[in-house]
Design an enzyme around this catalytic site. Structure first.
Site, PDB file in Angstrom:
ATOM      1  N   ARG A 215      12.955 -37.999   5.849  1.00  0.00           N
ATOM      2  CA  ARG A 215      12.855 -37.127   4.683  1.00  0.00           C
ATOM      3  C   ARG A 215      11.906 -37.774   3.685  1.00  0.00           C
ATOM      4  O   ARG A 215      11.935 -38.988   3.483  1.00  0.00           O
ATOM      5  CB  ARG A 215      14.221 -36.900   4.032  1.00  0.00           C
ATOM      6  CG  ARG A 215      15.197 -36.130   4.897  1.00  0.00           C
ATOM      7  CD  ARG A 215      14.745 -34.677   5.043  1.00  0.00           C
ATOM      8  NE  ARG A 215      15.657 -33.884   5.836  1.00  0.00           N
ATOM      9  CZ  ARG A 215      15.365 -33.401   7.037  1.00  0.00           C
ATOM     10  NH1 ARG A 215      14.200 -33.670   7.602  1.00  0.00           N
ATOM     11  NH2 ARG A 215      16.230 -32.656   7.683  1.00  0.00           N
TER      12      ARG A 215
ATOM     13  N   GLU B 135       7.094 -30.565  -0.298  1.00  0.00           N
ATOM     14  CA  GLU B 135       6.519 -29.848   0.838  1.00  0.00           C
ATOM     15  C   GLU B 135       6.436 -28.370   0.502  1.00  0.00           C
ATOM     16  O   GLU B 135       7.397 -27.820  -0.034  1.00  0.00           O
ATOM     17  CB  GLU B 135       7.376 -30.067   2.080  1.00  0.00           C
ATOM     18  CG  GLU B 135       7.351 -31.494   2.557  1.00  0.00           C
ATOM     19  CD  GLU B 135       8.184 -31.718   3.815  1.00  0.00           C
ATOM     20  OE1 GLU B 135       8.627 -30.732   4.440  1.00  0.00           O
ATOM     21  OE2 GLU B 135       8.399 -32.875   4.165  1.00  0.00           O
TER      22      GLU B 135
ATOM     23  N   HIS C  90       5.543 -31.513   9.091  1.00  0.00           N
ATOM     24  CA  HIS C  90       7.003 -31.554   9.261  1.00  0.00           C
ATOM     25  C   HIS C  90       7.420 -30.875  10.565  1.00  0.00           C
ATOM     26  O   HIS C  90       8.292 -30.013  10.597  1.00  0.00           O
ATOM     27  CB  HIS C  90       7.691 -30.896   8.066  1.00  0.00           C
ATOM     28  CG  HIS C  90       9.135 -31.290   7.940  1.00  0.00           C
ATOM     29  ND1 HIS C  90       9.784 -31.296   6.737  1.00  0.00           N
ATOM     30  CD2 HIS C  90      10.054 -31.685   8.849  1.00  0.00           C
ATOM     31  CE1 HIS C  90      11.042 -31.668   6.909  1.00  0.00           C
ATOM     32  NE2 HIS C  90      11.228 -31.905   8.183  1.00  0.00           N
TER      33      HIS C  90
END
Length: 128
Positions: free
Chosen positions: A40, A69, A88
């Site tokens: 993360r 993000e 991601h």
């Protein structure tokens, strides 16, 4: 971390792990180290990471996750030659969907229908 060539971050984000890779921690890495984060984004102090990468205190970084993000267009990470960015999706292998579906159909769905404990449950109190 002072002896590590590669440092892989794959921990979940909890109050205990937020900012875990701080400026102080980064200062103990050797200059030839590469940090890879597939966990993360907020686990790493991103401003301190950018500073360490831009001043040569770290060799490089591979980032699948960022603090914000999608990564803002204004982030210096976009222009750094020693940073590899991915959107991601590190878990998205060619067989990911097939494996996930098979796991659900062959493992967790039958367990659910029989009233058994599921495999890989989320522990909301732990944060993952």
């Amino acid at each position: 971390m002072a002896e590590s060539d590669y440092i892989l971050i794959s921990t979940p984000l909890t109050e205990q792990t937020r900012g875990m890779i701080s400026k102080d921690v980064l200062s103990h890495c050797k200059q030839s180290a590469v940090i890879i984060n597939v966990g993360r984004g907020p686990i790493i102090d991103e401003d301190s990471l950018i500073e360490a990468l831009s001043t040569g205190k770290l060799k490089g970084a591979g980032l699948d996750v960022m603090t914000v993000e999608p990564l803002p267009k204004t982030s210096p990470l976009w222009k750094m030659d020693n940073v590899l960015l991915s959107p991601h999706n590190m878990d998205m292998t060619l067989t990911f969907m097939k494996e996930s579906t098979e796991f659900f159909i062959k493992e967790n769905l039958p367990r659910y229908l029989r009233g058994m404990d599921l495999l890989n449950p989320v522990d909301k109190s732990a944060g993952y």
